[in-house]
Design a protein around this motif. Structure first.
Motif, short mmCIF file in Angstrom:
data_model
loop_
_atom_site.label_atom_id
_atom_site.label_comp_id
_atom_site.label_asym_id
_atom_site.label_seq_id
_atom_site.Cartn_x
_atom_site.Cartn_y
_atom_site.Cartn_z
N ASN A 100 0.80 -1.22 0.00
CA ASN A 100 0.00 0.00 0.00
C ASN A 100 0.84 1.27 0.00
OD1 ASN A 100 0.95 -0.02 2.60
ND2 ASN A 100 -1.04 -0.31 3.57
N LYS A 112 -7.76 4.17 -2.35
CA LYS A 112 -7.92 2.89 -3.05
C LYS A 112 -8.81 3.12 -4.27
CE LYS A 112 -10.41 -0.60 -1.92
NZ LYS A 112 -11.33 -0.60 -3.11
N TYR A 161 -15.02 1.88 -1.14
CA TYR A 161 -14.46 1.44 0.14
C TYR A 161 -15.31 0.35 0.77
CZ TYR A 161 -18.25 4.15 2.13
OH TYR A 161 -19.49 4.62 2.43
N SER A 186 -5.94 -3.41 1.36
CA SER A 186 -6.64 -2.89 0.19
C SER A 186 -6.36 -1.42 -0.06
CB SER A 186 -8.16 -3.09 0.36
OG SER A 186 -8.49 -4.46 0.44
N TRP A 187 -5.70 -0.78 0.90
CA TRP A 187 -5.50 0.66 0.84
C TRP A 187 -4.02 1.00 0.65
CZ3 TRP A 187 -9.61 4.16 1.29
CH2 TRP A 187 -10.84 3.58 1.63
N ARG A 188 -3.78 2.18 0.07
CA ARG A 188 -2.42 2.68 -0.11
C ARG A 188 -2.27 3.98 0.66
NH1 ARG A 188 -0.56 6.32 -3.85
NH2 ARG A 188 -2.44 6.08 -5.12
#
Length: 464
Positions: free
Chosen positions: A227, A387, A391, A400-402
């Motif tokens: 991420n 992302k 969400y 799943s997130w950066r």
């Protein structure tokens, strides 16, 4: 094995309580301590049968120091998460990899959101499947090197790169002395670093980790977590501040600051500066020693055209049927390269907590250059995660997130995070993008009670 250990009773000698994470290998020998940087490790199979995973990564128990809990236990006010390594050979350490029989393998276990130290503590656990890990390792990265012919050194370097294509940066090779568990800081900012060498607020913290150097002429690998990979679009200039806390970073005297030193068809690395930690005395020009690890799989709806080998004999467009007798517009003394539009929701507040997740829809290719948030606390520490897509269904999935921005934001009430500190988010294909904007404290973010999750609240011709 996970324990809550507090400074009372049998453990009254602990400097600080917290979560103790134990790594257990019943096939090992308790009398043979091993640690990263030890000669022959991990192939020598040295590690305790029951090993305390020390949060600070110093492996002081294995190296003969007395245990008192300071820096070794996990809690919110110290190290509050642990997960798989980025690279099984180079860490960072500590991590949740297995090492039985001297073979390091990623377990995919992450322990995070560890609470403050108290008699009752909480945390989250996430498991990444082995298929996900293997898919990540199958990528064959490209690299652009500068040089390892060092003739100087200091704590770190600032330098810029320019992308010629859309690329994703996965990590770096560094050139440093063979130090054990040396603190490393990697920061970045959009455009040039020049004029911002002592401006701490203009930089985004990308990575803080303890690393072990491989020595002169031997690259030390730093891979970014999933991420935190960096997407760079064609023609974008990006600057990095890569530094240790001691004078162990090696570099080379340059010829001209800002001059291209190394280049290929995908990007260029420019000559930069040496700089004392943190944001201290500058030495110029200096060439950062190392390499950028990247690939060009980051797709764009904007085509890339290489120059033709011969100029065209025909115009690109048919000529106008009638010539204009007057200029198209009044001559201007200022050239505007782009326009900036603001879309607001509301700042009435009425409720609040740590943060928000929300989605936006775009109808065209745009660049988000900043956000304004509403906070009740002064000078808060803010994180912004992004992302692709919605969400929903990913509220509790950190993988799943950066992480796009982290830093202290000056002010109270309506405070802006804008260019310089905020790296623009490039949206090259119409679609949806989600943000998680949160404070690192439990409260302080103001928001407003809505009517229906997923309803459009605010929109213009570009985004909703």
């Amino acid at each position: 094995l996970i324990e809550n250990r507090q400074s009372k009773g049998f453990d009254h000698h602990l400097d600080h309580g917290g979560i103790a994470v134990w790594h257990i290998d019943l096939k090992s020998d308790q009398s043979k301590p091993g640690y990263p940087g030890q000669s022959g490790w991990p192939g020598n199979r040295n590690h305790y049968k029951v090993a305390l995973v020390q949060a600070d990564g110093k492996f002081e128990l294995e190296r003969g120091f007395q245990f008192r809990g300071k820096g070794d236990l996990f809690h919110k006010n110290g190290i509050h998460r642990i997960g798989p390594s980025i690279d099984t050979n180079y860490g960072p350490f500590p991590n949740t990899d297995s090492y039985q029989n001297g073979i390091i393998k990623k377990t995919g276990i992450s322990i995070y959101d560890i609470s403050e130290s108290s008699d009752t503590m909480s945390f989250h656990v996430a498991l990444t499947s082995s298929n996900d890990i293997e898919e990540e390792e199958e990528i064959e990265l490209k690299k652009l090197e500068t040089t390892y012919k060092t003739n100087s050194g200091m704590d770190g370097n600032m330098f810029s790169i320019v992308a010629k294509r859309n690329i994703t940066i996965y990590g770096f090779y560094l050139h440093m002395l063979p130090l054990l568990n040396a603190p490393l800081h990697i920061m970045m900012k959009n455009e040039s670093y020049q004029g911002f060498e002592q401006d701490t607020d203009s930089w985004i913290q990308l990575l803080i980790a303890n690393i072990t150097g491989n020595g002169i002429a031997n690259p030390t690998t730093i891979l970014l977590s999933k991420n935190k990979k960096i997407q760079v679009v064609r023609n974008q200039k990006l600057s990095f501040y890569i530094t240790l806390e001691s004078g162990a970073m090696r570099y080379t005297t340059g010829n001209s600051e800002g001059k291209v030193f190394s280049a290929n068809d995908d990007l260029s690395i420019l000559e930069g500066i040496g700089i004392k930690f943190p944001f201290g005395q500058v030495y110029t020009p200096r060439v950062w020693n190392g390499a950028i690890l990247y690939d060009v799989s980051y797709k764009s709806s904007i085509p890339h055209y290489d120059a033709s080998s011969e100029p065209s004999r025909l115009p690109s467009l048919p000529p106008a049927t009638q010539l204009s007798n007057s200029p198209s517009s009044v001559p201007s003394t200022r050239i505007t390269l782009r326009s900036t539009t603001t879309l607001s929701t509301t700042f009435v507040g009425g409720s609040g907590s740590s943060g928000n997740m929300f989605s936006m829809l775009t109808s065209k290719c745009i660049s988000i250059t900043g956000l304004t948030i509403n906070v009740s606390s002064k000078n808060p520490s803010v994180e912004i995660w992004v992302k692709e897509g919605t969400y929903e269904g990913h509220e509790s999935e950190p993988s799943s997130w950066r992480l796009h921005f982290t830093g202290i934001v000056s002010g109270e009430g309506e405070v802006s995070i804008s260019e310089g500190a905020f790296l623009p988010v490039q949206i090259l294909d119409p679609g949806s993008l989600s943000f998680y904007v949160t404070l690192q404290s439990d409260t302080g973010m103001k928001y407003t009670v809505g009517t229906q999750e997923g309803n459009v609240f605010s929109e213009n011709d570009d985004i909703a």
